[in-house]
Scaffold this motif. Sequence first.
Motif, PDB file in Angstrom:
ATOM      1  N   ASP A  87       0.799  -1.223   0.000  1.00 38.37           N
ATOM      2  CA  ASP A  87       0.000   0.000   0.000  1.00 38.37           C
ATOM      3  C   ASP A  87       0.835   1.278   0.000  1.00 38.37           C
ATOM      4  OD1 ASP A  87      -2.534  -1.283   0.037  1.00 38.37           O
ATOM      5  OD2 ASP A  87      -2.279  -1.681   2.180  1.00 38.37           O
ATOM      6  N   TYR A  88       1.966   1.269   0.702  1.00 40.17           N
ATOM      7  CA  TYR A  88       2.716   2.514   0.831  1.00 40.17           C
ATOM      8  C   TYR A  88       4.182   2.222   1.126  1.00 40.17           C
ATOM      9  CZ  TYR A  88       2.315   1.737   5.915  1.00 40.17           C
ATOM     10  OH  TYR A  88       2.380   1.201   7.178  1.00 40.17           O
ATOM     11  N   PHE A  89       4.994   3.282   1.022  1.00 42.90           N
ATOM     12  CA  PHE A  89       6.370   3.196   1.486  1.00 42.90           C
ATOM     13  C   PHE A  89       6.587   4.292   2.522  1.00 42.90           C
ATOM     14  CE2 PHE A  89       6.557   6.111  -2.081  1.00 42.90           C
ATOM     15  CZ  PHE A  89       7.433   7.115  -1.663  1.00 42.90           C
ATOM     16  N   GLU A  90       7.561   4.070   3.371  1.00 51.97           N
ATOM     17  CA  GLU A  90       7.806   4.990   4.470  1.00 51.97           C
ATOM     18  C   GLU A  90       9.302   5.273   4.560  1.00 51.97           C
ATOM     19  OE1 GLU A  90       6.098   5.453   9.042  1.00 51.97           O
ATOM     20  OE2 GLU A  90       6.064   3.501   8.047  1.00 51.97           O
ATOM     21  N   ILE A  91       9.651   6.520   4.830  1.00 51.79           N
ATOM     22  CA  ILE A  91      11.037   6.918   5.041  1.00 51.79           C
ATOM     23  C   ILE A  91      11.168   7.417   6.476  1.00 51.79           C
ATOM     24  CG2 ILE A  91      12.921   8.428   4.297  1.00 51.79           C
ATOM     25  CD1 ILE A  91      11.584   8.551   1.543  1.00 51.79           C
ATOM     26  N   LEU A  92      12.171   6.908   7.164  1.00 53.04           N
ATOM     27  CA  LEU A  92      12.375   7.250   8.565  1.00 53.04           C
ATOM     28  C   LEU A  92      13.836   7.617   8.801  1.00 53.04           C
ATOM     29  CD1 LEU A  92      10.641   4.213   8.460  1.00 53.04           C
ATOM     30  CD2 LEU A  92       9.883   5.253  10.592  1.00 53.04           C
ATOM     31  N   THR A  93      14.096   8.269   9.911  1.00 56.70           N
ATOM     32  CA  THR A  93      15.471   8.554  10.269  1.00 56.70           C
ATOM     33  C   THR A  93      16.153   7.264  10.715  1.00 56.70           C
ATOM     34  OG1 THR A  93      15.041   8.947  12.618  1.00 56.70           O
ATOM     35  CG2 THR A  93      14.745  10.823  11.114  1.00 56.70           C
ATOM     36  N   ALA A  94      17.457   7.354  10.917  1.00 53.34           N
ATOM     37  CA  ALA A  94      18.218   6.190  11.375  1.00 53.34           C
ATOM     38  C   ALA A  94      17.707   5.660  12.701  1.00 53.34           C
ATOM     39  CB  ALA A  94      19.693   6.557  11.488  1.00 53.34           C
ATOM     40  N   THR A  95      17.111   6.554  13.496  1.00 52.14           N
ATOM     41  CA  THR A  95      16.629   6.144  14.823  1.00 52.14           C
ATOM     42  C   THR A  95      15.120   5.978  14.868  1.00 52.14           C
ATOM     43  OG1 THR A  95      16.691   8.491  15.458  1.00 52.14           O
ATOM     44  CG2 THR A  95      18.599   7.127  16.052  1.00 52.14           C
ATOM     45  N   ASN A 112       4.744  -3.365   3.549  1.00 47.27           N
ATOM     46  CA  ASN A 112       5.147  -2.045   3.065  1.00 47.27           C
ATOM     47  C   ASN A 112       6.645  -1.814   3.246  1.00 47.27           C
ATOM     48  OD1 ASN A 112       2.404  -1.175   2.408  1.00 47.27           O
ATOM     49  ND2 ASN A 112       2.085  -1.289   4.618  1.00 47.27           N
ATOM     50  N   LEU A 113       7.227  -1.147   2.258  1.00 46.98           N
ATOM     51  CA  LEU A 113       8.658  -0.872   2.249  1.00 46.98           C
ATOM     52  C   LEU A 113       8.997   0.261   3.216  1.00 46.98           C
ATOM     53  CD1 LEU A 113      11.538  -0.994   0.945  1.00 46.98           C
ATOM     54  CD2 LEU A 113      10.674   0.630  -0.766  1.00 46.98           C
ATOM     55  N   ARG A 114      10.084   0.058   3.969  1.00 48.41           N
ATOM     56  CA  ARG A 114      10.566   1.123   4.860  1.00 48.41           C
ATOM     57  C   ARG A 114      12.042   1.376   4.604  1.00 48.41           C
ATOM     58  NH1 ARG A 114       6.396  -1.325   7.453  1.00 48.41           N
ATOM     59  NH2 ARG A 114       4.844   0.130   8.267  1.00 48.41           N
ATOM     60  N   MET A 115      12.385   2.668   4.573  1.00 51.85           N
ATOM     61  CA  MET A 115      13.764   3.093   4.342  1.00 51.85           C
ATOM     62  C   MET A 115      14.212   3.952   5.518  1.00 51.85           C
ATOM     63  SD  MET A 115      13.314   4.207   0.354  1.00 51.85           S
ATOM     64  CE  MET A 115      11.581   4.667   0.493  1.00 51.85           C
ATOM     65  N   TYR A 116      15.388   3.650   6.030  1.00 51.25           N
ATOM     66  CA  TYR A 116      15.958   4.385   7.154  1.00 51.25           C
ATOM     67  C   TYR A 116      17.221   5.079   6.657  1.00 51.25           C
ATOM     68  CZ  TYR A 116      12.810   1.295   9.695  1.00 51.25           C
ATOM     69  OH  TYR A 116      11.695   0.618  10.135  1.00 51.25           O
ATOM     70  N   ILE A 117      17.342   6.385   6.912  1.00 47.15           N
ATOM     71  CA  ILE A 117      18.454   7.117   6.331  1.00 47.15           C
ATOM     72  C   ILE A 117      19.200   7.929   7.389  1.00 47.15           C
ATOM     73  CG2 ILE A 117      17.447   7.253   4.042  1.00 47.15           C
ATOM     74  CD1 ILE A 117      16.465  10.012   4.613  1.00 47.15           C
ATOM     75  N   GLY A 118      20.503   7.962   7.239  1.00 51.22           N
ATOM     76  CA  GLY A 118      21.325   8.746   8.140  1.00 51.22           C
ATOM     77  C   GLY A 118      22.801   8.565   7.847  1.00 51.22           C
TER      78      GLY A 118
END
Length: 374
Positions: A77-85, A202-208
Motif C-alpha cells: 500500500d505505501y512506502f515509508e522513510i524514517l530517520t536512522a533512529t 510495506n517498504l521502509r527506508m531508514y536514512i542517516g
Amino acid sequence: MQPTELKNLNIAIVGAGYAGAAAAKALSLLGAEVTVYEQASAVREVGAGIGLRPSTMHRFRQWGIFDAIAKVSSPSDYFEILTATNDPILKEAWPGIDYDEETKTHLIHRGDFIDALLGVLPEGMVRLGHKLETVEDRGDRSVLTFANGETVEADLVIGADGIKSVVRQQIFSDKDPVFSGEHAYRAVISVDDAHGMVVDDNLRMYIGRGTKVYLLPLRHRGQVSFDITALCPDGTWAPQITKDDIMATVEGFDERIVNIARGLDLDTVSIRAVYDIDPVEQWHSDSVVLVGDAAHSMLHHQGQGANSAILDAGALADALQEADSVKDALALYQATRKPMTDELQRISRQGWAEDEVDDVFPGQKPAARQSAAK
C-alpha cells in the motif's frame, strides 16, 4: 506494421534478464519469431527484493501473465522513510494509474521475478551458453557472432545485455559505466530475524550519515530483503569487505537494525559497488535497438530499473504495431521512452539524505516535521 509483416519478423534478443525476457514475451505475442541468447549456462538473480509499480503490473495484465507474477509477490500500500533512529520523515501511498485502479505495487524477490518471466516463455525460446562477441549492423538486418562459433542473422537485434552491454559498446557508445561512490550490501533474511521491524507488506527506508537501509517484505517467502547502501570510495565491482565494515555503516541506527546487520551471514550477502551509465544519445539503428539497463542503467535510489525494463518492452511492442516499418518503430520507441528514462537517470543520480527528502518528494513531509525544518 501489419500482422503478416510481424509474423515474418525474425528477432534476436541478447540477454535473458528482465528486459530480454519481457521483450521476448511482448514480441512473441505479436506473432514474431523470437529467440533469446543468454551467455550464462543458467539464469539466476541474487540480492534483493524490488517493487513492481502499477504501470508494470498493468503490462503483465495485457500480456496475460499477471497471475504468474502475483503468485510470487505481495501487494503493497505505501512506502515509508524514517530517520536512522526510527523517527518518521515521510509516508506515502505508492502512485497508482488512472486506468487500472485495482493494480497495486507488488513486492517481489528478484530471483522469483526472473523465474516467473522465463516461465511464461515458450520452451526453447531461450538459448543458454551464447556469449556475444560481435554484432554487425548491415542496415535492414544484423549479424551476431557468439563465442561458441555460432552466427545468427536477424531482422531485428535487441540488446538487453545489461550495464556492460556488448551491443551498446560496439554500436552506440563505448563509454564505461560510472561509479556512484556507493556500495550496496543485500541479503534476504527470515522475517523472524528482522527483530519485529516487519509487520506488514510495506517498504521502509531508514536514512542517516550517508547510509540508507531498506527493509522490503517478501511475505510469500516469509522473508525480508535487507539492503544497505553506504558511501564508499572503493569502485571495485565486487569488493572484499568484512562484517566490521558492514557494522560501521549502521553505527548509530536503531538498535534493531544494528542487530539485523550483526546477525548476517557474510556468505549470503551480495556485495557490489554501485554503478550506472551516462545517458546514451542514440538507442537504435535501422535493425538494432537497446532496452533496459543496456540503454539506461540507473542507480537504485528510485527503484525504477526493473520497472523501466518492462515498460521498454511494452513500448517497443506497441511501436512495432503502430509504425510502418522496423526502422520507424525503433525511432518511435526511443522517442516514447528515452525522455522518461533520461529523467529517471538524472533523479536517481541525485541521491538524497534526510534533509533533502522534501526536495525529492516535495510537500510530502508530515506537517510537524515541515514546521520543525523551518
